[in-house]
Design a protein around this motif. Structure first.
Motif, PDB file in Angstrom:
ATOM      1  N   UNK A  57       0.839  -1.187   0.000  1.00 25.75           N
ATOM      2  CA  UNK A  57       0.000   0.000   0.000  1.00 25.75           C
ATOM      3  C   UNK A  57       0.878   1.242   0.000  1.00 25.75           C
ATOM      4  N   UNK A  58       0.319   2.321  -0.498  1.00 25.51           N
ATOM      5  CA  UNK A  58       1.071   3.557  -0.650  1.00 25.51           C
ATOM      6  C   UNK A  58       0.213   4.728  -0.212  1.00 25.51           C
ATOM      7  N   UNK A  59       0.842   5.705   0.428  1.00 25.02           N
ATOM      8  CA  UNK A  59       0.182   6.978   0.701  1.00 25.02           C
ATOM      9  C   UNK A  59       1.240   8.067   0.736  1.00 25.02           C
ATOM     10  N   UNK A  60       0.787   9.303   0.689  1.00 24.43           N
ATOM     11  CA  UNK A  60       1.682  10.457   0.669  1.00 24.43           C
ATOM     12  C   UNK A  60       1.291  11.393   1.801  1.00 24.43           C
ATOM     13  N   UNK A  61       2.294  12.029   2.392  1.00 21.61           N
ATOM     14  CA  UNK A  61       1.998  13.050   3.391  1.00 21.61           C
ATOM     15  C   UNK A  61       2.952  14.225   3.234  1.00 21.61           C
ATOM     16  N   UNK A  62       2.541  15.349   3.800  1.00 24.23           N
ATOM     17  CA  UNK A  62       3.315  16.584   3.791  1.00 24.23           C
ATOM     18  C   UNK A  62       3.458  17.037   5.231  1.00 24.23           C
ATOM     19  N   UNK A  63       4.668  17.492   5.593  1.00 29.76           N
ATOM     20  CA  UNK A  63       4.902  17.954   6.967  1.00 29.76           C
ATOM     21  C   UNK A  63       4.092  19.205   7.262  1.00 29.76           C
ATOM     22  N   UNK A  64       3.957  19.501   8.535  1.00 31.17           N
ATOM     23  CA  UNK A  64       3.146  20.646   8.952  1.00 31.17           C
ATOM     24  C   UNK A  64       3.685  21.964   8.405  1.00 31.17           C
ATOM     25  N   UNK A  65       5.004  22.060   8.180  1.00 36.13           N
ATOM     26  CA  UNK A  65       5.569  23.314   7.655  1.00 36.13           C
ATOM     27  C   UNK A  65       5.720  23.285   6.130  1.00 36.13           C
ATOM     28  N   UNK A  66       5.206  22.252   5.485  1.00 37.66           N
ATOM     29  CA  UNK A  66       5.240  22.067   4.027  1.00 37.66           C
ATOM     30  C   UNK A  66       6.645  21.940   3.450  1.00 37.66           C
ATOM     31  N   UNK A  67       7.651  21.706   4.281  1.00 37.38           N
ATOM     32  CA  UNK A  67       9.019  21.589   3.780  1.00 37.38           C
ATOM     33  C   UNK A  67       9.385  20.164   3.399  1.00 37.38           C
ATOM     34  N   UNK A  68       8.659  19.193   3.913  1.00 41.59           N
ATOM     35  CA  UNK A  68       8.982  17.803   3.600  1.00 41.59           C
ATOM     36  C   UNK A  68       7.759  17.088   3.046  1.00 41.59           C
ATOM     37  N   UNK A  69       7.989  16.425   1.934  1.00 38.91           N
ATOM     38  CA  UNK A  69       6.967  15.576   1.340  1.00 38.91           C
ATOM     39  C   UNK A  69       7.481  14.152   1.451  1.00 38.91           C
ATOM     40  N   UNK A  70       6.587  13.216   1.642  1.00 37.62           N
ATOM     41  CA  UNK A  70       7.001  11.818   1.757  1.00 37.62           C
ATOM     42  C   UNK A  70       6.017  10.920   1.023  1.00 37.62           C
ATOM     43  N   UNK A  71       6.587   9.941   0.337  1.00 36.52           N
ATOM     44  CA  UNK A  71       5.807   8.872  -0.269  1.00 36.52           C
ATOM     45  C   UNK A  71       6.129   7.630   0.556  1.00 36.52           C
ATOM     46  N   UNK A  72       5.109   7.004   1.116  1.00 32.09           N
ATOM     47  CA  UNK A  72       5.299   5.873   2.026  1.00 32.09           C
ATOM     48  C   UNK A  72       4.734   4.607   1.390  1.00 32.09           C
ATOM     49  N   UNK A  73       5.536   3.548   1.425  1.00 32.69           N
ATOM     50  CA  UNK A  73       5.121   2.227   0.934  1.00 32.69           C
ATOM     51  C   UNK A  73       5.153   1.268   2.113  1.00 32.69           C
ATOM     52  N   UNK A  74       4.076   0.531   2.331  1.00 33.68           N
ATOM     53  CA  UNK A  74       3.997  -0.466   3.391  1.00 33.68           C
ATOM     54  C   UNK A  74       3.720  -1.816   2.733  1.00 33.68           C
ATOM     55  N   UNK A  75       4.551  -2.800   3.041  1.00 33.07           N
ATOM     56  CA  UNK A  75       4.366  -4.140   2.487  1.00 33.07           C
ATOM     57  C   UNK A  75       4.787  -5.156   3.536  1.00 33.07           C
ATOM     58  N   UNK A  76       4.458  -6.399   3.298  1.00 32.16           N
ATOM     59  CA  UNK A  76       4.818  -7.430   4.258  1.00 32.16           C
ATOM     60  C   UNK A  76       4.670  -8.815   3.669  1.00 32.16           C
ATOM     61  N   UNK A  77       5.252  -9.775   4.388  1.00 30.51           N
ATOM     62  CA  UNK A  77       5.192 -11.156   3.909  1.00 30.51           C
ATOM     63  C   UNK A  77       4.651 -12.118   4.964  1.00 30.51           C
ATOM     64  N   UNK A  78       3.984 -11.586   5.997  1.00 33.07           N
ATOM     65  CA  UNK A  78       3.434 -12.432   7.055  1.00 33.07           C
ATOM     66  C   UNK A  78       4.384 -12.639   8.220  1.00 33.07           C
ATOM     67  N   UNK A  79       5.680 -12.384   8.014  1.00 34.09           N
ATOM     68  CA  UNK A  79       6.676 -12.478   9.081  1.00 34.09           C
ATOM     69  C   UNK A  79       7.236 -11.107   9.446  1.00 34.09           C
ATOM     70  N   UNK A  80       7.348 -10.237   8.441  1.00 29.41           N
ATOM     71  CA  UNK A  80       7.894  -8.899   8.634  1.00 29.41           C
ATOM     72  C   UNK A  80       7.065  -7.876   7.863  1.00 29.41           C
ATOM     73  N   UNK A  81       7.074  -6.649   8.365  1.00 25.65           N
ATOM     74  CA  UNK A  81       6.507  -5.509   7.650  1.00 25.65           C
ATOM     75  C   UNK A  81       7.659  -4.605   7.243  1.00 25.65           C
ATOM     76  N   UNK A  82       7.562  -4.064   6.042  1.00 28.92           N
ATOM     77  CA  UNK A  82       8.547  -3.108   5.560  1.00 28.92           C
ATOM     78  C   UNK A  82       7.865  -1.762   5.354  1.00 28.92           C
TER      79      UNK A  82
END
Length: 121
Positions: free
Chosen positions: A66-91
């Motif tokens: 899964x993927x989502x995007x966020x922006x910091x409160x001061x608008x200086x940092x943007x981030x694209x976040x990817x979350x995945x897993x295989x049943x033993x670990x989450x990345x």
């Protein structure tokens, strides 16, 4: 990351380029939690911290990631976040910076010893 800066049994590494103004943070934790649930929890946590999350996490087509995007409160940092897993670990793979292109290029060469731990970029 420095020893002691992450919880036990957690792996974290940061790649950063001042020239590009971007970084990639990769965190792997032991967990059997579904990536969909983990992504929603993380997005909600960022919202509670005052970040502006741009939409709900969306599934990457054909993957248990899964993927989502966020922006910091001061608008200086943007981030694209990817979350995945295989049943033993989450990345959690986060591209930090204004554009994300350099970080995404780095991630296209990512390989893992654990099957299906990371999404295909």
């Amino acid at each position: 990351m420095q020893p002691g800066s992450v919880p036990p049994n957690t792996f974290a590494t940061l790649f950063a380029s001042r020239k590009a103004g971007e970084g990639v943070l990769i965190t792997v934790i032991p967990s059997d939690k579904a990536p969909k649930e983990a992504a929603q929890i993380m997005a909600n946590n960022y919202k509670q911290q005052g970040m502006r999350v741009l939409g709900n996490p969306v599934q990457i087509p054909g993957q248990n990631a899964y993927r989502f995007t966020y922006v910091s409160t001061n608008n200086k940092m943007h981030a694209i976040v990817f979350i995945s897993g295989n049943g033993k670990h989450l990345a959690n793979v986060s591209i930090l910076g204004r554009h994300g292109t350099g970080g995404l290029a780095l991630l296209k060469g990512l390989t893992s010893k654990e099957d299906k731990l990371f999404p295909k970029f």
